[in-house]
Design an enzyme around this catalytic site. Structure first.
Site, PDB file in Angstrom:
ATOM      1  N   SER A 268       0.574  -1.006  -0.106  1.00 41.99           N
ATOM      2  CA  SER A 268      -0.098  -0.069  -0.052  1.00 41.99           C
ATOM      3  C   SER A 268       1.128   1.131  -0.148  1.00 41.99           C
ATOM      4  O   SER A 268       2.156   1.746  -0.720  1.00 41.99           O
ATOM      5  CB  SER A 268      -1.279  -0.112   1.117  1.00 41.99           C
ATOM      6  OG  SER A 268      -2.432   0.658   0.988  1.00 41.99           O
ATOM      7  N   MET A 269       0.489   1.887   0.906  1.00 37.65           N
ATOM      8  CA  MET A 269       1.484   3.041   1.234  1.00 37.65           C
ATOM      9  C   MET A 269       3.396   2.945   0.883  1.00 37.65           C
ATOM     10  O   MET A 269       4.049   3.831   0.477  1.00 37.65           O
ATOM     11  CB  MET A 269       1.628   3.746   1.825  1.00 37.65           C
ATOM     12  CG  MET A 269       2.240   5.381   2.430  1.00 37.65           C
ATOM     13  SD  MET A 269       2.205   6.778   4.112  1.00 37.65           S
ATOM     14  CE  MET A 269       3.223   5.633   4.968  1.00 37.65           C
TER      15      MET A 269
END
Length: 253
Positions: free
Chosen positions: A95-96
């Site tokens: 994700s991030m």
């Protein structure tokens, strides 16, 4: 490895200094401990280190980072000081963390530091000049609704006021950083990618994840797993097998 920025949960592999290293980057609001299970699954084959961002767990009293590019530069600097020449290493970002792994690799490519042998980019669409709609969060109510939509085993904190109060500063800062992130065009990286995504991810369509393949000049691959955004919670064994096979191939070169 810098004890401020990196955590090890399952021992340093064989400990002979040649075992491949896997540097893991957590998701928004996540901490190094998100990779405990993957670390244990790979303990016999890799020295797994997880990045500990400021403002969480043992770094909770520090100010959170709100600029992903600046955070990537700090991590790249820490790695450049400690990497062992000739020892293969790879990045795994979820994700991030996928954005941070990618931006850190871009910075290392501009330096004299050894480059990672592969990027494992999980649960995130390819970077673009404009932020994703799912990254543009306004206020705590929208933030918590977004976290609930993503699912995952960390949902329990949302129903525990004390835990939620501890987690909110990092979550707010991470989503502020995601909303402000702008991809800067540049040459594709000269290293292979493995792109991983959940088939039912509510914010990352598989075609968006496939877009990562255009950011590498090398032969890359994509794996789609059953599950949602946090498919890794249920697929640790399968993901560990994917990582293990890739790292063994690079170590053999």
């Amino acid at each position: 490895m810098d004890s401020v920025w990196f955590r090890r949960f399952a021992g340093p592999g064989t400990g002979d200094g040649t075992t491949p290293q896997l540097i893991c980057f957590p998701h928004a609001g996540g901490a190094a401990s998100a990779y405990v299970a993957l670390s244990r699954a790979l303990a016999a084959d890799a020295d797994v280190l997880a990045v500990q961002y400021p403002a969480r767990q043992d770094r909770r009293k520090e100010e959170p980072a709100t600029d992903l590019t600046a955070l990537a530069r700090t991590i790249a600097d820490a790695l450049a000081r400690d990497l062992t020449p000739g020892r293969p290493y790879a990045f795994f970002g979820h994700s991030m963390g996928a954005i941070l792994a990618y931006e850190t690799a871009r910075l290392l490519a501009q330096s004299a530091a050894p480059a990672p042998v592969r990027l494992f980019l999980s649960g995130r669409g390819a970077p673009a000049p404009e932020p994703l709609r799912s990254d543009l969060i306004e206020g705590d109510a929208e933030l918590l609704a977004a976290i609930r939509r993503l699912g995952g085993t960390g949902q329990g904190i949302l129903d525990e006021p004390e835990l939620l109060e501890m987690a909110l500063p990092a979550l707010r800062a991470d989503y502020r950083a995601l909303g402000a992130y702008r991809w800067r065009p540049g040459p594709p990286l000269d290293l292979p990618f493995t792109v991983l995504v959940g088939a039912s991810d509510p914010v990352v369509p598989t075609e968006d994840a496939r877009g990562w393949l255009g950011h590498s000049t090398r032969e890359s691959r994509m794996r789609v797993f059953p599950g949602g955004h946090f498919y890794l919670d249920e697929a640790v064994t399968e993901v560990a097998d994917e990582v293990r096979t890739s790292l063994a191939a690079h170590a053999a070169v």
